[in-house]
Design a protein around this motif. Sequence first.
Motif, PDB file in Angstrom:
ATOM      1  N   ALA A 241      47.171  49.693  31.809  1.00 37.56           N
ATOM      2  CA  ALA A 241      47.667  48.698  32.749  1.00 37.56           C
ATOM      3  C   ALA A 241      46.988  48.855  34.096  1.00 37.56           C
ATOM      4  O   ALA A 241      46.638  47.870  34.760  1.00 37.56           O
ATOM      5  CB  ALA A 241      49.180  48.846  32.894  1.00 37.56           C
ATOM      6  N   SER A 242      46.787  50.113  34.488  1.00 39.35           N
ATOM      7  CA  SER A 242      46.172  50.350  35.780  1.00 39.35           C
ATOM      8  C   SER A 242      44.719  49.873  35.786  1.00 39.35           C
ATOM      9  O   SER A 242      44.244  49.264  36.748  1.00 39.35           O
ATOM     10  CB  SER A 242      46.301  51.826  36.113  1.00 39.35           C
TER      11      SER A 242
ATOM     12  N   ARG B  61      32.246  44.345  43.124  1.00 38.02           N
ATOM     13  CA  ARG B  61      33.435  45.213  43.144  1.00 38.02           C
ATOM     14  C   ARG B  61      33.879  45.543  41.712  1.00 38.02           C
ATOM     15  O   ARG B  61      34.143  46.684  41.366  1.00 38.02           O
ATOM     16  CB  ARG B  61      34.542  44.487  43.904  1.00 38.02           C
TER      17      ARG B  61
ATOM     18  N   ARG C 266      30.432  39.184  46.053  1.00 34.93           N
ATOM     19  CA  ARG C 266      31.009  40.450  46.502  1.00 34.93           C
ATOM     20  C   ARG C 266      31.994  40.995  45.464  1.00 34.93           C
ATOM     21  O   ARG C 266      31.996  42.167  45.121  1.00 34.93           O
ATOM     22  CB  ARG C 266      31.723  40.223  47.831  1.00 34.93           C
ATOM     23  N   ASP C 267      32.830  40.112  44.925  1.00 28.03           N
ATOM     24  CA  ASP C 267      33.835  40.591  43.978  1.00 28.03           C
ATOM     25  C   ASP C 267      33.235  40.935  42.617  1.00 28.03           C
ATOM     26  O   ASP C 267      33.763  41.776  41.897  1.00 28.03           O
ATOM     27  CB  ASP C 267      34.980  39.596  43.852  1.00 28.03           C
TER      28      ASP C 267
ATOM     29  N   ASN D  87      41.231  43.026  36.904  1.00 28.70           N
ATOM     30  CA  ASN D  87      41.663  41.634  36.968  1.00 28.70           C
ATOM     31  C   ASN D  87      41.705  41.086  38.386  1.00 28.70           C
ATOM     32  O   ASN D  87      41.557  39.874  38.583  1.00 28.70           O
ATOM     33  CB  ASN D  87      43.037  41.480  36.309  1.00 28.70           C
ATOM     34  N   GLN D  88      41.894  41.954  39.357  1.00 28.03           N
ATOM     35  CA  GLN D  88      41.935  41.459  40.737  1.00 28.03           C
ATOM     36  C   GLN D  88      40.609  40.802  41.123  1.00 28.03           C
ATOM     37  O   GLN D  88      40.600  39.631  41.495  1.00 28.03           O
ATOM     38  CB  GLN D  88      42.285  42.592  41.707  1.00 28.03           C
TER      39      GLN D  88
ATOM     40  N   LEU E 111      38.236  39.796  39.202  1.00 28.02           N
ATOM     41  CA  LEU E 111      37.963  38.675  38.295  1.00 28.02           C
ATOM     42  C   LEU E 111      38.748  37.447  38.739  1.00 28.02           C
ATOM     43  O   LEU E 111      38.255  36.315  38.710  1.00 28.02           O
ATOM     44  CB  LEU E 111      38.338  39.030  36.856  1.00 28.02           C
ATOM     45  N   SER E 112      39.959  37.689  39.156  1.00 29.07           N
ATOM     46  CA  SER E 112      40.815  36.603  39.582  1.00 29.07           C
ATOM     47  C   SER E 112      40.186  35.880  40.780  1.00 29.07           C
ATOM     48  O   SER E 112      40.167  34.648  40.852  1.00 29.07           O
ATOM     49  CB  SER E 112      42.165  37.212  39.959  1.00 29.07           C
ATOM     50  N   THR E 113      39.680  36.678  41.727  1.00 29.81           N
ATOM     51  CA  THR E 113      39.000  36.084  42.879  1.00 29.81           C
ATOM     52  C   THR E 113      37.808  35.249  42.428  1.00 29.81           C
ATOM     53  O   THR E 113      37.617  34.101  42.869  1.00 29.81           O
ATOM     54  CB  THR E 113      38.496  37.201  43.813  1.00 29.81           C
TER      55      THR E 113
ATOM     56  N   SER F 201      53.599  54.107  51.343  1.00 36.74           N
ATOM     57  CA  SER F 201      54.941  53.564  51.157  1.00 36.74           C
ATOM     58  C   SER F 201      55.362  53.531  49.689  1.00 36.74           C
ATOM     59  O   SER F 201      56.536  53.467  49.386  1.00 36.74           O
ATOM     60  CB  SER F 201      54.987  52.156  51.729  1.00 36.74           C
TER      61      SER F 201
ATOM     62  N   VAL G 251      37.091  33.823  39.554  1.00 36.45           N
ATOM     63  CA  VAL G 251      37.431  32.597  38.835  1.00 36.45           C
ATOM     64  C   VAL G 251      37.992  31.545  39.794  1.00 36.45           C
ATOM     65  O   VAL G 251      37.603  30.377  39.767  1.00 36.45           O
ATOM     66  CB  VAL G 251      38.418  32.914  37.698  1.00 36.45           C
ATOM     67  N   ALA G 252      38.889  31.983  40.682  1.00 37.04           N
ATOM     68  CA  ALA G 252      39.493  31.020  41.604  1.00 37.04           C
ATOM     69  C   ALA G 252      38.440  30.439  42.550  1.00 37.04           C
ATOM     70  O   ALA G 252      38.416  29.235  42.814  1.00 37.04           O
ATOM     71  CB  ALA G 252      40.617  31.705  42.395  1.00 37.04           C
TER      72      ALA G 252
ATOM     73  N   ALA H  68      43.546  47.475  33.856  1.00 35.74           N
ATOM     74  CA  ALA H  68      43.597  46.017  33.818  1.00 35.74           C
ATOM     75  C   ALA H  68      43.791  45.467  35.218  1.00 35.74           C
ATOM     76  O   ALA H  68      43.132  44.516  35.635  1.00 35.74           O
ATOM     77  CB  ALA H  68      44.740  45.573  32.909  1.00 35.74           C
ATOM     78  N   HIS H  69      44.667  46.121  35.969  1.00 38.45           N
ATOM     79  CA  HIS H  69      44.945  45.661  37.315  1.00 38.45           C
ATOM     80  C   HIS H  69      43.694  45.747  38.184  1.00 38.45           C
ATOM     81  O   HIS H  69      43.334  44.811  38.881  1.00 38.45           O
ATOM     82  CB  HIS H  69      46.079  46.503  37.904  1.00 38.45           C
TER      83      HIS H  69
END
Lengths: 124, 1363
Positions: B1140-1141, B1187, B1183-1184, B1147-1148, B1150-1152, B789, B1154-1155, B1143-1144
Amino acid sequence: MRDHLIAIVDDDDSVRVALTSLARSAGLRARAYASANAFLAEDLSPFDCVVSDIQMPELSGFDLLRAVRSRRAELPVILITAFPDERVRQRAMGGGARFFLEKPCDPNVLITRLTDAMEEESGP
Amino acid sequence: MSMDLLPTATEASPDEQWLAALVMEPVVADGWVETFRALSPASDGTWLVSRAAMPEEPGASARLRRGFAMRDALSADWAVLPLHLVPTLDGPVLISRDDGGGPLPDAGRRDIAGFLRFAAGAAWALGRAHALGMLHRDITPASLFEGADGTVRLAGFGLAMRGSEAIAAEDGGLGDPAFTPPERARRTHPVSDTRGDLYALGMALYRVLAGRLPFEAADALGWIHAHAARRPPPPSRFRAEVPAMLDAILLKLIEKEPAQRYRSAAALERDLLRCLSAWERGRCIPPFDLDGAAGEGPVPGAPGAMAEPMALLPEEATVRPRAERLILEGRFPEAAAEIARLRREAADLAGSLAALRLDIRLRSLRSDFAGAIQVGAEALPLLGIKLPASPGTAETEDAYRRLRAAMGTHGPAALPGLEPMADPLLREGMELLASLVAPANFVDDALMFVLLCEQVRLTVLHGIAPASALGVAWFGVALAHRFGEYGRGLEFSEAGVRIAEAHGSAETRSASLVALDQVSAWSRPFDFALGCARAALAESQGAGDVAMACYACNHIVSDLIVMGVPLPRVEEEINRGLAFARGAHFEDVEGILGVQQAFLHALRDTGALPAQPPRTAMTPLLCWYWMFRGIVAYTEDDADEAERCLGQASALAWSTPAHVHVMCIHLFSGLLRAARGDRAGLAPHLALLRGWAGLNAGNFRDKALLLEAEAARLDGHTLRALSLYEEAIAAATAGDRPQVRAIAHERAAACYAAHSLEGAARHHLRGAHAQYEAWGATRRAAKLSARHSFLPTAKRAAAARREGPFLPQSHDGLDLGAALAAVQSLSGEIDTDLLVQRLLGQAMTVAGASRAALILTGGGRTVLEALGTLEDGPQAGGPPGAGRIAVHFARAAPSPRDLPLSVLYEVIQRRLPASIPDLREPHEHGFDGYFAIRPARSLLTLPLIKQGTLIGVLHLENEVAAHAFDSSRQVLLEIIASQAAISLENARLYSALRASEASLALGQRISRSGSYRWNRVTDEQAWSEGLYPIWGADPAGGPLPVAAMRARTHPEDRPRIDALLAHRWGGEVSGPHAFRILDPAGPEGAVRHVELLLGPAEPEVFVGVLTDVTERRVTEAALRRARTELAQAAQAATMGELAASIAHEINQPLSTIVAQAGAAGRWLNRPVPEIGEALAGLADIVRDGQRASDIVRSLRALARQTPPERREVPLDAMVRKVAGLVSAEVELKGAVVEQVLAAPNAAVLADPVQLEQVFLNLIFNASESMEAVPGRRRQVVIASSHDVAAGMVEVTVEDSGPGIKAANLARIFDPFFTTKPTGLGMGLSICRSIMEAHGGWLECIATGPQGSRFVVRLPARPGVAGA
């Protein structure tokens, strides 16, 4: 605060699960959505705050923000992104986001921002 | 009204000036020459003036010259008489006598009597020409001039011939193909005689009488075919009142056989006059015998009262074998019967051989290839040539061995030098062998090889026959096919083409060029092959060889498909070819082109390949049908179907020897095996591709890399596979082959996706989609869009195209080109209105703006000068769909409805550009009422500043697109704005000049020029006012002495100026000579750039003009710098996107992590710890974490870049080149470049472009660093040295600037670090990575309190001696 309901919108499954878990661990009720479309299909009135990713297929976080502003302008929106870019931040804030956070963000900061956003909303 | 002589006594000789004064009125034009009636205002005389319709056309000039050369043989009684030939810059102009009238203006309107009078007059005029021994050779309605008195005269003698002289083809070639008799357009032995002129006259008269020609054709080939094969209907078919006798006369004139036509023009004239007198008596023409001797068969060239003196009639013109004509007319059954009769009745061996050869030809044309070979097998033993019936490997090898034995030590290149073949029977044998090659190709490739071997062997042993060229050329193809000897094969085919050039007809030339096209793809660039095929097409078209033209066309299309030319363009080519093939009833080629077309339709989603293979005996056609179906099935992801089709194609590939499509079969078979996970099945295809890439990397490396990548993927070497895909993409990009890029991107995307690298997968899918679109394979592009899409759909793409004129485009050469053109056109305009119009137009075009306003601020007032708007309707010459730019002059105070005044006043006040990228987002001018009434989306407002003074403001808006004026576009617009400021000021001064009618002095001040007069002996000078400010001199003090001027000249330019002034000038004007003057008003070291034009006035006295071009130079330099910066910005943008790509991706996860960690802490911190929740979170963290680590590993593999191109680069030469490139620009900054080169023999292995970029950057940085330094010598020293022992070379770039702060020294190579106000901060970072990629390094050393030194070290190319 205990009865507050927040929406979490992120297309990444593991991030969505993590943010929901974090919100629940802080005693918040959270509903998770995998796309802006899925969230916008809902009745927005029960929500007290929205946490949304910016970079998503189809509708972006900016689109979501615009839609929320037009349907329920007082509902606070927190945008988060994995793109650390100043232009993105300006655009988020210019569009009326309550807060803008970069991924990965400190869990305590996120909880504080959530609380701030909802208190401002229900404050005097 | 007519003038006999020219020019009259009162006029000068007819030269260009005289021509320019004439008043012209068009009379007639054909494709070559146009003719005008010209009136001389001076004498009232009129002439006919003819000139080339296209000034560059050499053929037209040759015609005019030839027409003039004929004048002595012409008479004004019957010809339009050439008088003068005037040479002009655009080629010669022919001046002829004007007898009034001209060609018949409108055909078909004349009554029968009027037509008969005109026709008889034309016949009389042509009869006069023939009686004088002249052929006209270009009779058309346009060359029949009817004078005011009714006399018909012939015009246009550009192709005429006298006596027995021959005209070379390049002297103008054939005339209008619609009027060219069949015997002149033949490819062998074309014939011109009086009856050819009569045929053309017949066609011309037919057109005059019937209002149209008997045939219609789209192009020259169509005409040739029509003249040769189609039966003309009688003129009465188109004009009912035409009497039967007149029908008969015209049809007799245009008989196919010259012998059946009128015997002479005089006979024609007699019959026409007889018709006229009968018609005038009773409106009817009783039948009579035409040409006085109907049925007898006229005797050409027979003696008699009206005999024609020329006998240019080779026997072939009279005796055309009936069987051949029947074949040509497509009457195959009758032709077969005739051939059978010829074979039965053949009187001798030669006769029966000729009949057998016709039989082979007929069977080939009817696709009865086996039958043709059978006839050949009967014929060859008659000549003592034995061939094995169905040769196997042993026979083919034996044939090749015998050929090599015959050739001995000679290579193919020796073949063109052989003597002609003397033995007529052997020549006939060669013809027979040649006629069998094509049928054998479709039946048995081994037999074809043996046939060709035998032809080459006979040529080597007995010399060159007419058929040798083809044999040698196609042997090259067969050799490449059978033994894989591509290089040797190419040599044979080239030899064949050379033989054809020296000995062959157009037919053999084109056929041997087709062979060279086929074999050369393996060892030469595709362009070479394409060039061969195009040359073959041109040859065969020129010769009217329709069949060969069709073949050539088919080869062109194959080449274009493999080259990845956009499919719509390929289809245009196919349509042209199909038009010939259908006209010629050549079904097989029509079939091949049809299959190619259906393939394109399937890819473009405008059709499909037929479900059933074509019914044909032509095996290559079947092979291609299955190959195309296989490729389409592969792109449709239908592996079963692809496997079936490609299998069929492979089984038939023997019939397309050494054709480049064989490579396509193997490429797609390999891709298919890979898609099926069949590594072993992929291996043989990969091996072939590897081999071909080794032979010809430019053509095949991209495809070989693609298969290598697939193999690596199947082998589990994912990182290597990813890197190979990138290499394949790079190679396909270099070769400009979107189809290979698309597949490589798509395969890479699949590989990334399989490893969950979604960002990179998306990047490659976007690439694949864009490349399928670029190639024109819209079906696949749409399929990708439907599946993903985030890809643009056709609808969205169309919407984007609609917005096209408004959307900002990427910073590429187009934008810079437009900006350059804008600056140039602005700088030349001095009329205010035109300048304003042009400025708004150019700015809107470059900016992609939909609305613009120009505000002028001179004299303390703010005036809205003009508004530019985009209106509906196409711009003249602009792209369709684009709006038209309209400029309205307002010349009033700006109102709040014209533009946002708050923005305008902010810009006027701050003198800085203002930009609002998206007006729908909140912005600080939101209160301005303008935005409530105008639907603007983004805006840019620029101050126009000249020498510190604000002159005006340029305001631009885009109604549709946000971010329409991005930073790169803004740079270009600022450049245009600065030139606009200069030009507006000049225009304002100029209008002041016109108003006050002031003197030259003001004009010179505006153009910043001054004139002088100087006596070299007395040193006496006179200066115009404009010269003083340039030299910084006081007008009161009078002109500066020469010595003073010399002192103010830049020291480096003094020797040149001295030499210039000491030179002994002839009468010529010299210059412009550019030099520099030390600017007395500017800071120290500042210079002004001037240009000097000078010429002698009298002995030892010079006059000249000196122009100050400093401002122009500055603008030019700014533009050049913008080009470099933008190129770097583009690179940075790509890197930014990648960053940027990345980083994206990272960071995904990493974000998991940390949260989840935060949540786990909270779950555990509860009064009653929620252990289960915490554990679930920790599992996600693990797991992350994994990843993230996977992603990092994959990205590191990606970061390894494709090794750049390496070439041997001589070091000092490169440094010299770079220093030369930049010296002008460095001088503008008041610095000089000094070279100290001490490595004359050293070379490095490097990418020369990248290396140049490094040195350019270092020198620019050095010169810029000194700009702020007053009072010191500003010098950039670039030095080279060669350390032979260490095997290293070193280049240092040193400046005398302020040096680099110690704190910055460590950071200057970091990306985006800059100390310059306008820099992007990428230059040094890129330089260092370039040097590292070359195995060298770049460092910076502070040289003391002042200056810095950059040092580049590179390994020297081994094996080169030191200095």
